[in-house]
Design a protein around this motif. Structure first.
Motif, PDB file in Angstrom:
ATOM      1  N   GLU A 137      -4.345  11.706  12.678  1.00  0.00           N
ATOM      2  CA  GLU A 137      -2.884  10.977  12.808  1.00  0.00           C
ATOM      3  C   GLU A 137      -2.943   9.762  11.869  1.00  0.00           C
ATOM      4  OE1 GLU A 137      -1.355  10.334  16.866  1.00  0.00           O
ATOM      5  OE2 GLU A 137      -2.643  12.117  17.546  1.00  0.00           O
ATOM      6  N   GLN A 138      -1.799   9.340  11.424  1.00  0.00           N
ATOM      7  CA  GLN A 138      -1.643   8.155  10.555  1.00  0.00           C
ATOM      8  C   GLN A 138      -0.754   7.227  11.317  1.00  0.00           C
ATOM      9  OE1 GLN A 138      -1.133   8.727   6.218  1.00  0.00           O
ATOM     10  NE2 GLN A 138      -1.888  10.717   6.254  1.00  0.00           N
ATOM     11  N   GLU A 139      -1.109   5.998  11.302  1.00  0.00           N
ATOM     12  CA  GLU A 139      -0.404   5.034  12.208  1.00  0.00           C
ATOM     13  C   GLU A 139      -0.139   3.854  11.083  1.00  0.00           C
ATOM     14  OE1 GLU A 139       0.471   5.549  15.274  1.00  0.00           O
ATOM     15  OE2 GLU A 139      -0.385   7.195  15.658  1.00  0.00           O
ATOM     16  N   THR A 140       0.248   4.201   9.909  1.00  0.00           N
ATOM     17  CA  THR A 140       0.758   3.181   9.038  1.00  0.00           C
ATOM     18  C   THR A 140       2.093   3.468   8.430  1.00  0.00           C
ATOM     19  OG1 THR A 140      -0.116   4.324   7.141  1.00  0.00           O
ATOM     20  CG2 THR A 140      -1.577   2.650   8.135  1.00  0.00           C
ATOM     21  N   HIS A 141       2.789   4.282   8.885  1.00  0.00           N
ATOM     22  CA  HIS A 141       4.096   4.500   8.566  1.00  0.00           C
ATOM     23  C   HIS A 141       5.138   3.337   8.926  1.00  0.00           C
ATOM     24  CE1 HIS A 141       7.738   6.456   7.104  1.00  0.00           C
ATOM     25  NE2 HIS A 141       8.388   6.149   8.466  1.00  0.00           N
ATOM     26  N   GLY A 142       5.857   2.622   8.261  1.00  0.00           N
ATOM     27  CA  GLY A 142       6.598   1.591   8.578  1.00  0.00           C
ATOM     28  C   GLY A 142       5.953   0.311   8.948  1.00  0.00           C
ATOM     29  N   VAL A 143       4.604   0.155   8.827  1.00  0.00           N
ATOM     30  CA  VAL A 143       3.943  -1.038   9.140  1.00  0.00           C
ATOM     31  C   VAL A 143       4.163  -2.222   7.866  1.00  0.00           C
ATOM     32  CG1 VAL A 143       1.414  -2.048   9.089  1.00  0.00           C
ATOM     33  CG2 VAL A 143       2.076   0.155  10.408  1.00  0.00           C
TER      34      VAL A 143
ATOM     35  N   GLY B 133       3.823  -4.248   5.023  1.00  0.00           N
ATOM     36  CA  GLY B 133       3.079  -4.504   3.968  1.00  0.00           C
ATOM     37  C   GLY B 133       1.993  -3.530   3.523  1.00  0.00           C
ATOM     38  N   PHE B 134       2.218  -2.411   4.406  1.00  0.00           N
ATOM     39  CA  PHE B 134       1.270  -1.031   3.658  1.00  0.00           C
ATOM     40  C   PHE B 134       1.955  -0.531   2.756  1.00  0.00           C
ATOM     41  CE2 PHE B 134       0.540   3.323   3.995  1.00  0.00           C
ATOM     42  CZ  PHE B 134      -0.771   3.459   3.909  1.00  0.00           C
ATOM     43  N   LYS B 135       1.006  -0.303   1.688  1.00  0.00           N
ATOM     44  CA  LYS B 135       1.730   0.494   0.428  1.00  0.00           C
ATOM     45  C   LYS B 135       1.134   1.995   0.204  1.00  0.00           C
ATOM     46  CE  LYS B 135       2.214  -3.314  -2.809  1.00  0.00           C
ATOM     47  NZ  LYS B 135       1.684  -3.761  -3.927  1.00  0.00           N
ATOM     48  N   LYS B 136      -0.350   2.251   0.391  1.00  0.00           N
ATOM     49  CA  LYS B 136      -0.647   3.668   0.313  1.00  0.00           C
ATOM     50  C   LYS B 136      -2.222   3.505   0.744  1.00  0.00           C
ATOM     51  CE  LYS B 136      -2.299   3.167  -4.530  1.00  0.00           C
ATOM     52  NZ  LYS B 136      -2.336   3.767  -5.771  1.00  0.00           N
ATOM     53  N   PHE B 137      -2.579   5.011   0.742  1.00  0.00           N
ATOM     54  CA  PHE B 137      -3.746   5.242   1.087  1.00  0.00           C
ATOM     55  C   PHE B 137      -4.654   6.228   0.031  1.00  0.00           C
ATOM     56  CE2 PHE B 137      -7.001   7.257   3.831  1.00  0.00           C
ATOM     57  CZ  PHE B 137      -7.520   6.393   4.456  1.00  0.00           C
ATOM     58  N   ASN B 138      -5.559   5.958   0.031  1.00  0.00           N
ATOM     59  CA  ASN B 138      -6.479   7.036  -0.834  1.00  0.00           C
ATOM     60  C   ASN B 138      -7.976   7.317  -0.217  1.00  0.00           C
ATOM     61  OD1 ASN B 138      -4.785   7.776  -3.112  1.00  0.00           O
ATOM     62  ND2 ASN B 138      -5.043   5.926  -3.693  1.00  0.00           N
ATOM     63  N   LEU B 139      -8.241   8.390  -0.527  1.00  0.00           N
ATOM     64  CA  LEU B 139      -9.718   9.003  -0.184  1.00  0.00           C
ATOM     65  C   LEU B 139     -10.295   9.355  -1.305  1.00  0.00           C
ATOM     66  CD1 LEU B 139     -12.117   9.457   2.067  1.00  0.00           C
ATOM     67  CD2 LEU B 139     -11.019  11.760   2.061  1.00  0.00           C
ATOM     68  N   PHE B 140     -11.533   8.815  -1.804  1.00  0.00           N
ATOM     69  CA  PHE B 140     -12.263   9.133  -3.082  1.00  0.00           C
ATOM     70  C   PHE B 140     -13.751   9.609  -2.460  1.00  0.00           C
ATOM     71  CE2 PHE B 140      -9.733   5.376  -3.924  1.00  0.00           C
ATOM     72  CZ  PHE B 140      -9.320   5.542  -5.409  1.00  0.00           C
ATOM     73  N   LYS B 141     -14.014  10.683  -3.442  1.00  0.00           N
ATOM     74  CA  LYS B 141     -15.378  11.212  -3.264  1.00  0.00           C
ATOM     75  C   LYS B 141     -16.447  10.881  -4.223  1.00  0.00           C
ATOM     76  CE  LYS B 141     -17.539  15.609  -2.228  1.00  0.00           C
ATOM     77  NZ  LYS B 141     -17.672  17.289  -2.048  1.00  0.00           N
ATOM     78  N   GLY B 142     -17.358  10.138  -4.064  1.00  0.00           N
ATOM     79  CA  GLY B 142     -18.295  10.054  -5.331  1.00  0.00           C
ATOM     80  C   GLY B 142     -19.537  10.367  -5.133  1.00  0.00           C
ATOM     81  N   GLU B 143     -20.700   9.756  -5.090  1.00  0.00           N
ATOM     82  CA  GLU B 143     -21.967  10.431  -5.166  1.00  0.00           C
ATOM     83  C   GLU B 143     -22.409  11.384  -4.366  1.00  0.00           C
ATOM     84  OE1 GLU B 143     -26.607   8.692  -4.142  1.00  0.00           O
ATOM     85  OE2 GLU B 143     -24.921   7.097  -4.431  1.00  0.00           O
ATOM     86  N   VAL B 144     -23.228  12.538  -4.714  1.00  0.00           N
ATOM     87  CA  VAL B 144     -23.277  13.461  -3.767  1.00  0.00           C
ATOM     88  C   VAL B 144     -24.992  13.854  -3.929  1.00  0.00           C
ATOM     89  CG1 VAL B 144     -23.360  16.092  -3.362  1.00  0.00           C
ATOM     90  CG2 VAL B 144     -21.155  14.766  -4.003  1.00  0.00           C
ATOM     91  N   ASN B 145     -25.637  13.789  -3.025  1.00  0.00           N
ATOM     92  CA  ASN B 145     -27.249  13.993  -3.231  1.00  0.00           C
ATOM     93  C   ASN B 145     -27.544  14.891  -1.751  1.00  0.00           C
ATOM     94  OD1 ASN B 145     -27.833  12.511  -0.603  1.00  0.00           O
ATOM     95  ND2 ASN B 145     -27.550  10.550  -1.980  1.00  0.00           N
ATOM     96  N   LYS B 146     -28.851  15.291  -1.740  1.00  0.00           N
ATOM     97  CA  LYS B 146     -29.234  16.305  -0.655  1.00  0.00           C
ATOM     98  C   LYS B 146     -29.039  15.715   0.748  1.00  0.00           C
ATOM     99  CE  LYS B 146     -32.976  18.048  -3.574  1.00  0.00           C
ATOM    100  NZ  LYS B 146     -34.409  18.563  -3.766  1.00  0.00           N
TER     101      LYS B 146
ATOM    102  N   SER C  81      -2.960  -4.841  15.928  1.00  0.00           N
ATOM    103  CA  SER C  81      -1.693  -4.218  16.602  1.00  0.00           C
ATOM    104  C   SER C  81      -2.028  -2.884  17.042  1.00  0.00           C
ATOM    105  CB  SER C  81      -0.828  -3.509  15.313  1.00  0.00           C
ATOM    106  OG  SER C  81      -1.477  -2.503  14.458  1.00  0.00           O
ATOM    107  N   ASN C  82      -1.338  -2.300  17.939  1.00  0.00           N
ATOM    108  CA  ASN C  82      -1.276  -0.995  18.523  1.00  0.00           C
ATOM    109  C   ASN C  82      -1.494  -0.087  17.500  1.00  0.00           C
ATOM    110  OD1 ASN C  82      -1.233  -2.393  21.065  1.00  0.00           O
ATOM    111  ND2 ASN C  82       0.854  -2.030  21.260  1.00  0.00           N
ATOM    112  N   SER C  83      -0.646   0.017  16.430  1.00  0.00           N
ATOM    113  CA  SER C  83      -0.912   0.963  15.521  1.00  0.00           C
ATOM    114  C   SER C  83      -2.415   1.343  15.093  1.00  0.00           C
ATOM    115  CB  SER C  83      -0.015   0.840  14.475  1.00  0.00           C
ATOM    116  OG  SER C  83       1.444   1.025  14.601  1.00  0.00           O
TER     117      SER C  83
END
Length: 109
Positions: A26-32, A34-47, A70-72
């Motif tokens: 559940e994303q609780e940032t809609h309409g908050v 100052g919020f602009k965007k959200f990203n998830l990055f995948k980086g280093e992979v090891n064992k 906030s409650n959000s």
């Protein structure tokens, strides 16, 4: 601009489960303010783990701090996933004014 960034180590072999849980959260940032965007990055992979960096972009640091009070924010962080066995410890947080360099990472969500 202000970036709120957290690094999270996801156990090897649990990446698909983590990404599915993340996409379905559940994303609780809609309409908050100052919020602009959200990203998830995948980086280093090891064992042992795969490194993920997730960040939210805000107009300024004050907007981000106000959201954390906030409650959000409470709703968004009440239960990151139901599967507690995905991570090697809690997220590691940093905040940045401006844009840091993410060379070597790719956006996955």
């Amino acid at each position: 601009m202000y970036l709120a960034i957290s690094r999270l180590q996801v156990m090897s072999g649990k990446e698909n489960e983590f990404e599915t849980a993340w996409k379905n959260r559940e994303q609780e940032t809609h309409g908050v303010k100052g919020f602009k965007k959200f990203n998830l990055f995948k980086g280093e992979v090891n064992k042992e783990f795969s490194l993920y960096i997730f960040h939210s972009e805000w107009n300024n640091e004050s907007d981000f701090i106000n959201w954390t009070k906030s409650n959000s924010f409470q709703l968004a962080h009440k239960n990151p996933t139901l599967e507690g066995n995905l991570y090697l410890g809690p997220p590691d947080f940093d905040g940045y004014v401006g844009l840091p360099d993410f060379e070597g990472f790719k956006v996955v969500i």
